[in-house]
Design a protein around this motif. Structure first.
Motif, PDB file in Angstrom:
ATOM      1  N   LEU A   1       1.090  -1.335   0.141  1.00 46.67           N
ATOM      2  CA  LEU A   1      -0.071  -0.292   0.066  1.00 46.67           C
ATOM      3  C   LEU A   1       0.901   1.709  -0.373  1.00 46.67           C
ATOM      4  CD1 LEU A   1      -2.481  -0.818   3.097  1.00 46.67           C
ATOM      5  CD2 LEU A   1      -2.788  -1.407  -0.042  1.00 46.67           C
ATOM      6  N   SER A   2       0.426   2.740  -0.075  1.00 41.66           N
ATOM      7  CA  SER A   2       0.942   3.591   0.036  1.00 41.66           C
ATOM      8  C   SER A   2       1.043   3.948   1.363  1.00 41.66           C
ATOM      9  CB  SER A   2      -0.142   5.038  -1.545  1.00 41.66           C
ATOM     10  OG  SER A   2      -1.047   5.614  -0.693  1.00 41.66           O
ATOM     11  N   GLY A   3       2.168   5.599   1.467  1.00 46.67           N
ATOM     12  CA  GLY A   3       1.747   5.885   2.748  1.00 46.67           C
ATOM     13  C   GLY A   3       0.417   6.056   3.607  1.00 46.67           C
ATOM     14  N   GLY A   4      -0.428   7.064   2.108  1.00 45.74           N
ATOM     15  CA  GLY A   4      -1.466   7.262   2.262  1.00 45.74           C
ATOM     16  C   GLY A   4      -2.530   6.349   3.562  1.00 45.74           C
ATOM     17  N   GLN A   5      -2.415   5.180   1.861  1.00 49.33           N
ATOM     18  CA  GLN A   5      -3.184   4.234   2.294  1.00 49.33           C
ATOM     19  C   GLN A   5      -3.065   3.398   3.785  1.00 49.33           C
ATOM     20  OE1 GLN A   5      -2.237   2.510  -1.092  1.00 49.33           O
ATOM     21  NE2 GLN A   5      -4.459   2.326  -2.011  1.00 49.33           N
ATOM     22  N   GLN A   6      -1.562   3.291   3.747  1.00 54.78           N
ATOM     23  CA  GLN A   6      -0.691   2.988   5.783  1.00 54.78           C
ATOM     24  C   GLN A   6      -2.041   3.091   6.569  1.00 54.78           C
ATOM     25  OE1 GLN A   6       2.819   1.216   5.654  1.00 54.78           O
ATOM     26  NE2 GLN A   6       3.256   1.028   3.514  1.00 54.78           N
ATOM     27  N   GLN A   7      -1.325   4.516   6.556  1.00 56.00           N
ATOM     28  CA  GLN A   7      -2.044   5.860   7.491  1.00 56.00           C
ATOM     29  C   GLN A   7      -3.424   5.723   7.464  1.00 56.00           C
ATOM     30  OE1 GLN A   7      -0.913   6.093   9.918  1.00 56.00           O
ATOM     31  NE2 GLN A   7      -0.042   7.932  10.512  1.00 56.00           N
ATOM     32  N   ARG A   8      -4.411   5.103   6.080  1.00 52.87           N
ATOM     33  CA  ARG A   8      -4.994   5.229   6.800  1.00 52.87           C
ATOM     34  C   ARG A   8      -6.352   3.550   7.730  1.00 52.87           C
ATOM     35  NH1 ARG A   8      -6.399   6.996   0.597  1.00 52.87           N
ATOM     36  NH2 ARG A   8      -8.370   5.645   0.509  1.00 52.87           N
ATOM     37  N   VAL A   9      -5.252   3.385   7.235  1.00 52.05           N
ATOM     38  CA  VAL A   9      -5.271   1.446   7.725  1.00 52.05           C
ATOM     39  C   VAL A   9      -4.990   1.470   9.267  1.00 52.05           C
ATOM     40  CG1 VAL A   9      -4.667  -0.835   8.185  1.00 52.05           C
ATOM     41  CG2 VAL A   9      -4.736  -0.285   5.768  1.00 52.05           C
ATOM     42  N   ALA A  10      -3.933   2.264   9.646  1.00 47.36           N
ATOM     43  CA  ALA A  10      -3.581   2.333  11.157  1.00 47.36           C
ATOM     44  C   ALA A  10      -5.158   3.503  11.479  1.00 47.36           C
ATOM     45  CB  ALA A  10      -2.242   3.585  10.918  1.00 47.36           C
ATOM     46  N   ILE A  11      -5.734   4.299  10.433  1.00 41.14           N
ATOM     47  CA  ILE A  11      -7.124   4.940  11.633  1.00 41.14           C
ATOM     48  C   ILE A  11      -7.828   4.133  11.626  1.00 41.14           C
ATOM     49  CG2 ILE A  11      -8.489   7.115  10.817  1.00 41.14           C
ATOM     50  CD1 ILE A  11      -6.387   8.584   9.585  1.00 41.14           C
ATOM     51  N   ALA A  12      -7.778   3.022  10.822  1.00 42.16           N
ATOM     52  CA  ALA A  12      -9.057   1.995  11.135  1.00 42.16           C
ATOM     53  C   ALA A  12      -9.436   1.212  12.329  1.00 42.16           C
ATOM     54  CB  ALA A  12      -9.021   1.716   9.702  1.00 42.16           C
ATOM     55  N   ARG A  13      -7.497   1.140  12.627  1.00 41.62           N
ATOM     56  CA  ARG A  13      -6.912  -0.132  13.414  1.00 41.62           C
ATOM     57  C   ARG A  13      -7.239   0.870  14.709  1.00 41.62           C
ATOM     58  NH1 ARG A  13      -1.332  -2.239  14.356  1.00 41.62           N
ATOM     59  NH2 ARG A  13      -1.005   0.856  14.207  1.00 41.62           N
ATOM     60  N   ALA A  14      -6.987   1.952  15.076  1.00 41.00           N
ATOM     61  CA  ALA A  14      -7.435   3.078  15.909  1.00 41.00           C
ATOM     62  C   ALA A  14      -9.205   2.926  15.961  1.00 41.00           C
ATOM     63  CB  ALA A  14      -6.897   4.389  15.647  1.00 41.00           C
ATOM     64  N   LEU A  15      -9.529   3.415  15.264  1.00 42.38           N
ATOM     65  CA  LEU A  15     -10.895   3.026  15.095  1.00 42.38           C
ATOM     66  C   LEU A  15     -12.055   2.005  15.244  1.00 42.38           C
ATOM     67  CD1 LEU A  15     -12.519   5.600  12.178  1.00 42.38           C
ATOM     68  CD2 LEU A  15     -12.393   6.247  14.324  1.00 42.38           C
ATOM     69  N   ALA A  16     -11.531   0.934  15.269  1.00 42.71           N
ATOM     70  CA  ALA A  16     -12.070  -0.205  15.377  1.00 42.71           C
ATOM     71  C   ALA A  16     -12.419  -0.265  16.859  1.00 42.71           C
ATOM     72  CB  ALA A  16     -11.620  -1.512  13.956  1.00 42.71           C
ATOM     73  N   GLY A  17     -11.609  -0.499  17.978  1.00 43.82           N
ATOM     74  CA  GLY A  17     -12.272  -0.145  18.708  1.00 43.82           C
ATOM     75  C   GLY A  17     -13.073   0.590  19.789  1.00 43.82           C
ATOM     76  N   THR A  18     -13.628   1.356  18.833  1.00 42.52           N
ATOM     77  CA  THR A  18     -14.238   2.372  18.910  1.00 42.52           C
ATOM     78  C   THR A  18     -13.699   3.244  20.401  1.00 42.52           C
ATOM     79  OG1 THR A  18     -15.852   1.049  20.473  1.00 42.52           O
ATOM     80  CG2 THR A  18     -16.738   1.869  18.010  1.00 42.52           C
ATOM     81  N   PRO A  19     -12.230   3.747  20.754  1.00 43.06           N
ATOM     82  CA  PRO A  19     -11.817   4.600  21.018  1.00 43.06           C
ATOM     83  C   PRO A  19     -12.811   5.646  21.722  1.00 43.06           C
ATOM     84  CG  PRO A  19     -10.810   5.216  19.001  1.00 43.06           C
ATOM     85  CD  PRO A  19     -12.095   3.974  19.103  1.00 43.06           C
TER      86      PRO A  19
END
Ligand SMILES: Nc1ncnc2c1ncn2[C@@H]1O[C@H](COP(=O)(O)OP(=O)(O)OP(=O)(O)O)[C@@H](O)[C@H]1O
Ligand SMILES: [Mg+2]
Lengths: 236, 409
Positions: free
Chosen positions: A142-160
Motif C-alpha cells: 500500500l501507499s503511505g497514505g493508504q497505510q496511515q488509513r489502515v492505522a486509522i481503521a485500526r484505531a477506530l475499530a475499537g471505538t476509542p
C-alpha cells in the motif's frame, strides 16, 4: 476528558537529566480536536506518551475520562489503552507481516471479542477509511497514505473515547496529509476526542484549539471560537 | 489455553510471510526428533538386551583356565583330581569343565536337525557347549524337563572326542524350535551336521550362546562330551551366594598347590565376563546419550537464538502491540505460540524423518525397527523444549516499554 495538572517527567541517563515535561497542565474537553505544536525536543511526544498511558510521569496528577490513572498498574493501563485510546503514529506502525485485515484485528483480539464481532467491526472500519477492497493486502503493498488509513481503521475499530496522533501526516505528501486530516475531522465530528501533535501550522489551524509546548511547558493556547472557550470552561 | 490456540491463526500467517529463520529452526527440530527417537529407542533396546538373563547363576559363578606345561601330563587325571579337590572345598556348590561360557564371545556353534536325512535350509542354529555331568550345578542352570547328564554318559578323549553320539540338554528356546508341536522332549533324538544322533535328556529354562551378535542368542545346548585339550577347556565353579570373591583366589591357590607345573589363567567371574561383553553396548548407549544431550542443547540454543533475534527486530512491533492494548502476557503468549508452531512444523517433518532413519538403520545395521510409541513422546518433548527455550526471550519482549511504539525508529 483529559485533565493533567502539574505533570513533570524527567529522563535520567548516566550523564544527563532531561526535564522533558515540567509543571505541565492541560485540560481537553470531550469532543475536542486539539493540535499540539512546538519545537523539536520540546516534549510533545513525551506529553502524548503520558497522555496515552505509554509512559509514566514523576509528579502531578492525571485523570482520563473521569478516572485517576496516576497509580494504575501495567495491566490496568494496557486495558485502558485497549478500550479507550486509539493511537496513530507518524510511521504508521502497521505490523508488516500481517494483512490489512489482521492489522485492524490486533486490538480487537486483545479485547477478547468474538470472531463475528471482530469481523463486523473490521469490515466497518475498513469501509470507513475506504480500504475495504484491500483487506488481504500486506502493508508493503500500500501507499503511505493508504497505510496511515489502515492505522486509522485500526484505531477506530475499537471505538476509542480519545485518539492520540503523533505527527500523523509527517511522512505523507500534502495531498495525502489533507486526506488523513479530513478523515480525522470526520472522526472528531462523530464524537471522538482527538489530540494531534503536528509540525504543520496549516494543519494545526484546522483544529479547534492549538497548544504550544516549549521546554516541557504549555506556553500559549489560542481559542478559536466562543464555543470552544465555553467547552473549555466546562471541562476545567 | 483456549487463547493460545485462538492466537495461532494470525501468528501462523505472519510466520509464513517471514519464514527463513523459522524454517531453519523447524528443520533442526525435525532432525532432532528423528535422532532423538531413534537414539533413545536404540538405548532402550540395548538396555533391554543387557537385562536378559544368560541362564547362568552369574553372581556366583567364576571360571579359570589351566595350562599344564610339564611334558607328558595326563589331562584326564588332572581334571579328576582338580575337580575332586575343588568340590571338597567349603562354600563350593559344584565345579565342572566346559569348552566355553555363555556371553564369553568365544565358543562353538553348529546346526541341529530333526532327521539324519539333512536337506539344505533345514535345522536350527545352536551354540554347542561341550561339558561334563556337573554342568547344571556348576553353571547353576534351571532344569525344566528331564535330567542332567549321568557320569557314564560323559565321553572325553582326543580331537574327535567331541564329534560322536552323546546326550544333549537343550535350552527351552531351542527345544521349542525343534519341537514346535510341544509335548515331552526328553527321550527324543536329534542330529548334528554329519548326521550323528544326539539324545535329548533334558531341557533348561535358559541358556544363552557365547555371542551377543548371534541372531539366535537363546538357542544353545549342552553335549555330554568334551575334548581333552587345555585350549578347549575352562574350569567352571559355582560358590554359595556371597562367597564367590573369597573363594576365587582360594581355588586358584589350591590348583597351583596341586600341581605347580602349570599356569592358571584368566580367573574371572561370570558377571565380569557378561559385563565386558556388553561393554560395547554400554559405550554405544553413552555415545548416543551424549549425542542426544548435544543435539537437544543445540536445538534449544537455536530456538533461543531465533526468538532473541526476533525480539530485537520486533522492538517497535512489540511496542505497537503494547500501545494497542497487549498485556505482558499477550506478548509472552505470542512467542510461545510462534515457538509451538515452529516445533509443530518441525515435528510434522520429523515424524517422517524418524521412520525414514529407522528404516535406513534397519536395513544398514540390522537393528529392530523403531517402536512407533517413541515418536509421539518425542513430539511431546519437542513441544515442551520449544516452550521452555523461548520463555526467557519472550519475557524480555514483554518487558519492553510500550513507548517504543513512538520512540524507536
Ligand atoms: N527515553 C528517553 N531518554 C532520555 N531522554 C529522552 C527520552 N525520550 C525523550 N527524551 C528527551 O526528552 C525531551 C523531549 O522529547 P520529546 O520526544 O517529547 O520531544 P518532541 O517534542 O516530541 O520532539 P520532536 O518534535 O523532535 O518529535 C528531549 O530532549 C528528548 O531528548
Ligand atoms: Mg516527537
Amino acid at each position: 476528558m483529559l485533565q493533567m495538572t502539574h505533570i513533570s517527567k524527567v529522563f535520567r541517563t548516566e550523564l544527563v537529566q532531561t526535564h522533558a515535561l515540567r509543571d505541565f497542565s492541560l485540560n481537553v474537553a470531550e469532543g475536542e480536536f486539539v493540535a499540539v505544536t512546538g519545537p523539536s525536543g520540546s516534549g510533545k511526544t513525551t506529553f502524548l506518551n503520558i497522555a496515552g498511558l505509554l509512559e509514566t510521569f514523576d509528579t502531578g496528577s492525571y485523570r482520563l475520562d473521569g478516572q485517576d490513572v496516576s497509580h494504575l498498574d501495567d495491566a490496568a493501563r494496557s486495558r485502558l489503552r485497549n478500550e479507550k485510546i486509539g493511537f496513530i503514529f507518524q510511521g504508521f506502525n502497521l505490523l508488516p507481516d500481517l494483512s490489512v485485515f489482521d492489522n485492524v484485528d490486533v486490538p480487537l483480539r486483545y479485547r477478547g471479542m468474538s470472531g463475528g464481532e471482530r469481523r463486523r467491526r473490521i469490515d466497518k472500519a475498513l469501509e470507513q477509511v475506504g480500504l475495504a477492497s484491500r483487506a488481504k493486502h500486506l502493508p508493503s503493498q500500500l501507499s503511505g497514505g493508504q497505510q496511515q488509513r489502515v492505522a486509522i481503521a485500526r484505531a477506530l475499530a475499537g471505538t476509542p473515547r480519545i485518539l492520540f496522533a503523533d505527527e500523523p501526516t509527517g511522512n505523507l505528501d500534502s495531498l495525502m496529509a489533507r486526506q488523513v486530516l479530513e478523515m480525522l475531522e470526520e472522526i472528531n465530528a462523530a464524537g471522538t476526542t482527538i489530540v494531534m501533535v503536528t509540525h504543520d501550522p496549516e494543519l494545526a489551524r484546522r483544529a479547534h484549539r492549538n497548544i504550544h509546548v516549549m521546554d516541557g511547558q504549555v506556553t500559549d493556547f489560542t481559542a478559536f471560537a466562543a464555543a470552544q472557550t465555553e467547552r473549555e470552561s466546562l471541562a476545567a | 489455553m483456549k487463547k493460545f490456540f485462538l492466537e495461532a491463526g494470525p501468528v501462523l500467517r505472519a510466520l509464513t510471510r517471514s519464514r527463513a529463520g523459522a524454517v531453519l529452526i523447524a528443520l533442526q527440530c525435525a532432525i532432532t526428533l528423528a535422532i532423538l527417537t531413534n537414539a533413545i529407542f536404540i538405548i532402550q533396546d540395548r538396555v533391554r538386551q543387557m537385562a536378559r538373563p544368560s541362564g547362568v547363576d552369574s553372581e556366583n559363578v567364576f571360571s579359570m583356565r589351566v595350562k599344564p606345561y610339564k611334558p607328558g601330563f595326563n589331562l584326564a587325571n588332572d581334571i579328576d583330581r582338580d575337580m575332586a579337590a575343588i568340590r571338597a572345598m567349603p562354600g563350593i556348590v559344584d565345579a565342572g569343565v566346559i569348552n566355553s561360557l555363555p556371553l564369553s564371545e568365544g565358543g562353538s556353534s553348529g546346526r541341529i536337525y530333526q532327521s539324519p536325512d539333512i536337506k539344505p535350509g533345514d535345522g536350527q542354529f545352536t551354540a554347542n557347549y561341550y561339558t561334563d555331568d556337573h554342568s547344571l550345578g556348576s553353571l547353576g542352570l534351571k532344569l525344566v524337563e528331564g535330567r542332567g547328564f549321568l557320569p557314564e554318559e560323559v565321553k572325553r578323549g582326543d580331537r574327535t572326542a567331541d564329534r560322536g553320539e552323546a546326550s544333549i540338554i537343550l535350552s527351552q528356546t531351542l527345544a521349542k524350535k525343534m519341537f514346535p508341536g510341544g509335548g515331552p522332549v526328553a527321550g527324543k533324538t536329534l542330529y548334528t551336521d554329519d548326521g550323528t544322533a544326539q539324545h535329548v535328556v533334558g531341557v533348561v529354562e535358559r541358556l544363552q550362546a557365547p555371542w551377543i551378535s548371534f541372531g539366535e542368542l537363546e538357542q544353545a545346548m549342552l553335549l555330554s562330551q568334551y575334548r581333552l585339550e587345555p585350549a578347549y577347556l575352562v574350569y567352571v565353579i559355582r560358590s554359595q551366594p556371597g562367597q564367590r570373591n573369597a573363594l576365587m583366589p582360594q581355588v586358584e591357590k589350591k590348583l597351583q598347590e596341586l600341581d605347580p607345573d602349570r599356569i592358571i589363567r584368566s580367573p574371572r567371574t561370570q558377571s565380569e565376563i557378561e559385563s565386558d561383553t556388553y561393554a560395547s553396548y554400554r559405550a554405544m548407549a553413552v555415545i548416543l546419550g551424549t549425542v542426544i544431550v548435544l543435539i537437544v542443547a543445540v536445538t534449544s540454543l537455536g530456538i533461543i537464538g531465533l526468538a532473541s533475534f526476533n525480539v530485537n527486530v520486533r522492538r517497535k512491533q512489540i511496542g505497537t502491540r503494547r500501545a494497542l492494548g497487549a498485556q505482558k502476557g499477550d506478548i509472552i503468549r505470542y512467542f510461545l505460540v510462534e515457538s509451538w508452531l515452529i516445533t509443530t512444523g518441525g515435528a510434522l517433518v520429523g515424524v517422517g524423518l524418524s521412520f525414514a532413519l529407522s528404516w535406513w538403520m534397519v536395513n544398514t545395521f540390522d537393528l529392530p525397527p523403531l517402536d512407533w510409541r517413541y515418536v509421539p513422546v518425542g513430539v511431546l518433548f519437542l513441544w515442551v523444549l520449544g516452550q521452555i527455550a523461548v520463555l526467557a526471550p519472550a519475557r524480555r519482549a514483554a518487558e519492553l516499554p510500550p513507548a517504543l511504539a513512538t520512540r524507536s525508529a
